[in-house]
Design a protein around this motif. Structure first.
Motif, short mmCIF file in Angstrom:
data_model
loop_
_atom_site.label_atom_id
_atom_site.label_comp_id
_atom_site.label_asym_id
_atom_site.label_seq_id
_atom_site.Cartn_x
_atom_site.Cartn_y
_atom_site.Cartn_z
N UNK A 164 56.17 -66.60 16.29
CA UNK A 164 57.57 -66.11 16.45
C UNK A 164 57.32 -64.68 16.74
N UNK A 165 56.69 -63.86 16.19
CA UNK A 165 56.65 -62.48 16.57
C UNK A 165 56.31 -62.30 17.96
N UNK A 166 55.37 -63.19 18.37
CA UNK A 166 54.87 -63.08 19.61
C UNK A 166 56.01 -63.32 20.72
N UNK A 167 56.93 -64.37 20.34
CA UNK A 167 57.94 -64.89 21.33
C UNK A 167 58.88 -63.71 21.30
N UNK A 168 59.12 -62.98 20.37
CA UNK A 168 60.15 -61.99 20.47
C UNK A 168 59.56 -60.72 21.50
N UNK A 169 58.35 -60.65 21.45
CA UNK A 169 57.71 -59.66 22.22
C UNK A 169 57.81 -60.01 23.78
N UNK A 170 57.96 -61.32 23.98
CA UNK A 170 57.93 -61.53 25.63
C UNK A 170 59.49 -61.17 26.24
N UNK A 171 59.72 -61.13 27.32
CA UNK A 171 60.72 -60.79 28.16
C UNK A 171 61.67 -61.83 28.05
N UNK A 172 62.93 -61.89 28.36
CA UNK A 172 63.90 -62.92 28.43
C UNK A 172 63.56 -63.90 29.33
N UNK A 173 62.80 -63.64 30.58
CA UNK A 173 62.72 -64.95 31.38
C UNK A 173 61.45 -65.78 31.03
N UNK A 191 57.63 -75.06 44.87
CA UNK A 191 57.97 -73.86 44.01
C UNK A 191 57.23 -72.68 44.85
N UNK A 192 56.29 -72.85 45.58
CA UNK A 192 55.53 -71.68 46.31
C UNK A 192 56.59 -71.28 47.54
N UNK A 193 57.39 -72.11 47.80
CA UNK A 193 58.29 -71.93 49.16
C UNK A 193 59.62 -71.63 48.68
N UNK A 194 60.08 -71.99 47.56
CA UNK A 194 61.38 -71.60 47.29
C UNK A 194 61.40 -70.51 46.12
N UNK A 195 62.73 -70.29 45.96
CA UNK A 195 62.74 -69.46 44.74
C UNK A 195 62.62 -70.35 43.39
N UNK A 196 62.01 -69.87 42.45
CA UNK A 196 61.78 -70.73 41.12
C UNK A 196 63.07 -70.91 40.49
N UNK A 197 64.16 -70.05 40.58
CA UNK A 197 65.24 -70.30 40.12
C UNK A 197 66.08 -71.72 40.76
N UNK A 198 65.89 -71.85 42.07
CA UNK A 198 66.48 -72.94 42.79
C UNK A 198 65.73 -74.15 42.36
N UNK A 199 64.44 -74.20 42.20
CA UNK A 199 63.65 -75.54 42.01
C UNK A 199 63.89 -75.81 40.58
N UNK A 200 64.01 -74.99 39.73
CA UNK A 200 64.22 -75.32 38.10
C UNK A 200 65.65 -75.91 38.13
N UNK A 235 70.83 -72.20 35.05
CA UNK A 235 71.92 -71.55 36.16
C UNK A 235 72.68 -70.17 35.70
N UNK A 236 72.82 -70.04 34.58
CA UNK A 236 73.62 -68.86 34.05
C UNK A 236 72.68 -67.72 33.68
N UNK A 237 71.53 -67.83 33.02
CA UNK A 237 70.71 -66.81 32.52
C UNK A 237 69.22 -66.70 33.25
N UNK A 238 68.93 -67.56 34.30
CA UNK A 238 67.78 -67.59 34.96
C UNK A 238 67.79 -66.65 35.95
N UNK A 239 66.57 -65.89 36.39
CA UNK A 239 66.32 -64.84 37.21
C UNK A 239 66.61 -65.26 38.60
N UNK A 240 67.73 -65.19 39.34
CA UNK A 240 67.62 -65.77 40.55
C UNK A 240 66.78 -65.01 41.61
N UNK A 241 66.41 -64.11 41.45
CA UNK A 241 65.30 -63.56 42.37
C UNK A 241 63.98 -63.88 42.24
N UNK A 242 63.61 -64.50 41.14
CA UNK A 242 62.24 -64.97 40.75
C UNK A 242 61.45 -65.85 41.61
N UNK A 243 60.19 -65.57 42.09
CA UNK A 243 59.49 -66.46 42.95
C UNK A 243 58.16 -66.62 42.37
N UNK A 244 57.84 -67.87 42.14
CA UNK A 244 56.36 -67.78 41.35
C UNK A 244 55.41 -67.59 42.21
#
Length: 392
Positions: free
Chosen positions: A2-11, A70-79, A182-191
């Protein structure tokens, strides 16, 4: 953990949450799918096995294209689209009266879950430094096992009210995760960084030309023969050598031992697996598989069965994150999706395990099944070594 989880970023936390919720949704429904197909479609056991196994195989094969997307499109769109399709497939499945439509829904469920899983792995690699990836892979696997431990109990409570409710809840969980991402995901993210510049066929030729990936995929498929559906072949063995009642009782204890061991030790062990010593870790996991299988072949009491399962599970705890780390170490940045999609083909080995064991039980002495599994472990270790040598 749980401590490690809190240390990661929101994404990163959102990706972990997404894979956990979708796995939980599948775990709520999967154990009762056999009964549902039998009661609503009057299918026999062999037909049900072909349907469930076939849907898993088709979904695994199609997930290679999902990795390309996933490599071609935004990760946000695919997910977002994958979680929506996941939810709709459960809604259509529970309303379907045609077997073909239900099979298509099962393929979509397996495919979309695999695509989100691939997107999460590729996302971790894009968002985290190399030294932090082993830990997050272990957290993800631990959460998946928590989902598979909790999900069936939720399904039991729902089936007592109506056998369609597990499907409805699974659909609602998928829909809720879709809206949340859709609300919280990072729209600019690309794997993949920039996406593949090659077409799908050219990417396929590249994958086949990467001997390291081919060896690791073969090794993963052969190891998945052993741990992918161990409950299925252990049940087959116990039904053959004991009574159905004793088989069910023993398997329930073995499943509990496996779940408790993974939840208790996966994070503690998995976070220590580093990218510089992957081969020793993998060989240690292979050795633990062999010891566990040998214990199964000699087991005469429940305590010995459970002890063998404990050792076997330690091998599983090591091998799964180590495989992820190997693929991470060889995948080009712009092709991480298709590389993880190729790794997902190890599900073909999981589907093959019960078939091989059924053949051994029908034509050889029962304990020969375990020796075939040990042979599969040995071949998996050989392919891992060949891949590591190529990497070096």
């Amino acid at each position: 953990m749980l401590e490690s989880l809190r240390g990661y970023g929101a994404e990163v936390r959102l990706l972990l949450c997404t894979t956990f919720v979708l796995t939980l949704a599948r775990a709520i429904t999967l154990p009762y799918l056999v009964v549902y197909l039998s009661e609503h479609f009057a299918l026999g056991i062999s037909a049900i096995g072909l349907m469930i196994g076939g849907a898993l195989i088709v979904g695994s094969l199609l997930s290679l294209y999902g990795g390309y997307l996933i490599d071609t499109l935004r990760s946000y769109t695919v997910i977002v689209f994958s979680t929506l399709a996941f939810a709709l497939a459960f809604f259509v499945a529970v309303a379907s009266r045609q077997l073909g439509m239900l099979f298509a829904c099962l393929v979509v469920i397996n495919l979309t879950l695999a695509v989100v899983d691939i997107a999460a792995k590729a996302g971790f690699c894009a968002l985290l430094p190399v030294q932090a990836r082993g830990e997050v892979f272990s957290i993800k696997y631990t959460l998946s096992n928590v989902a598979y431990a909790v999900g069936p109990f939720v399904g039991v409570a729902l089936v007592l009210l109506d056998d369609r409710l597990p499907f409805v809840l699974s659909a609602l969980l998928g829909l809720g995760m879709c809206l949340s991402y859709q609300r919280r995901g990072e729209r600019a993210a690309r794997a993949g960084l920039g996406g593949p510049t090659l077409g799908l066929l050219a990417v396929g030729r590249h994958l086949l030309g990467d001997r390291r990936l081919v060896y690791f995929t073969l090794g993963g498929a052969l190891s998945a023969v052993v741990f992918g559906q161990f409950t299925a072949y252990l049940s087959q063995y116990l039904v053959t050598t004991t009574s159905a009642f004793q088989a069910n009782q023993t398997v329930s204890y073995l499943v509990a031992t496996n779940a408790i061991t993974v939840i208790a030790l996966q994070y503690a062990i998995g976070r220590r697996i580093g990218s510089r010593q992957l081969m020793p870790w993998l060989l240690a996991g292979m050795l633990l598989f062999v010891i566990g299988l040998l214990g199964f072949s000699l087991a005469q009491t429940l305590w010995v069965w459970c002890l063998a399962m404990l050792v076997f599970t330690l091998g599983e705890i090591i091998v799964i994150p180590a495989e992820y780390m190997f693929i991470d170490s060889i995948a080009p940045e712009h092709l991480r999706g298709v590389y993880y999609g190729a790794q997902n083909l190890s599900n073909l080995g999981a589907a093959l395990g019960p078939v091989l064991c059924g053949f051994a039980l029908a034509h050889l002495m029962p304990t020969a099944m375990f020796y075939l599994m040990m042979l599969s472990v040995g071949l998996a270790g050989l392919f891992y070594c060949l891949g590591a040598r190529r990497q070096a």
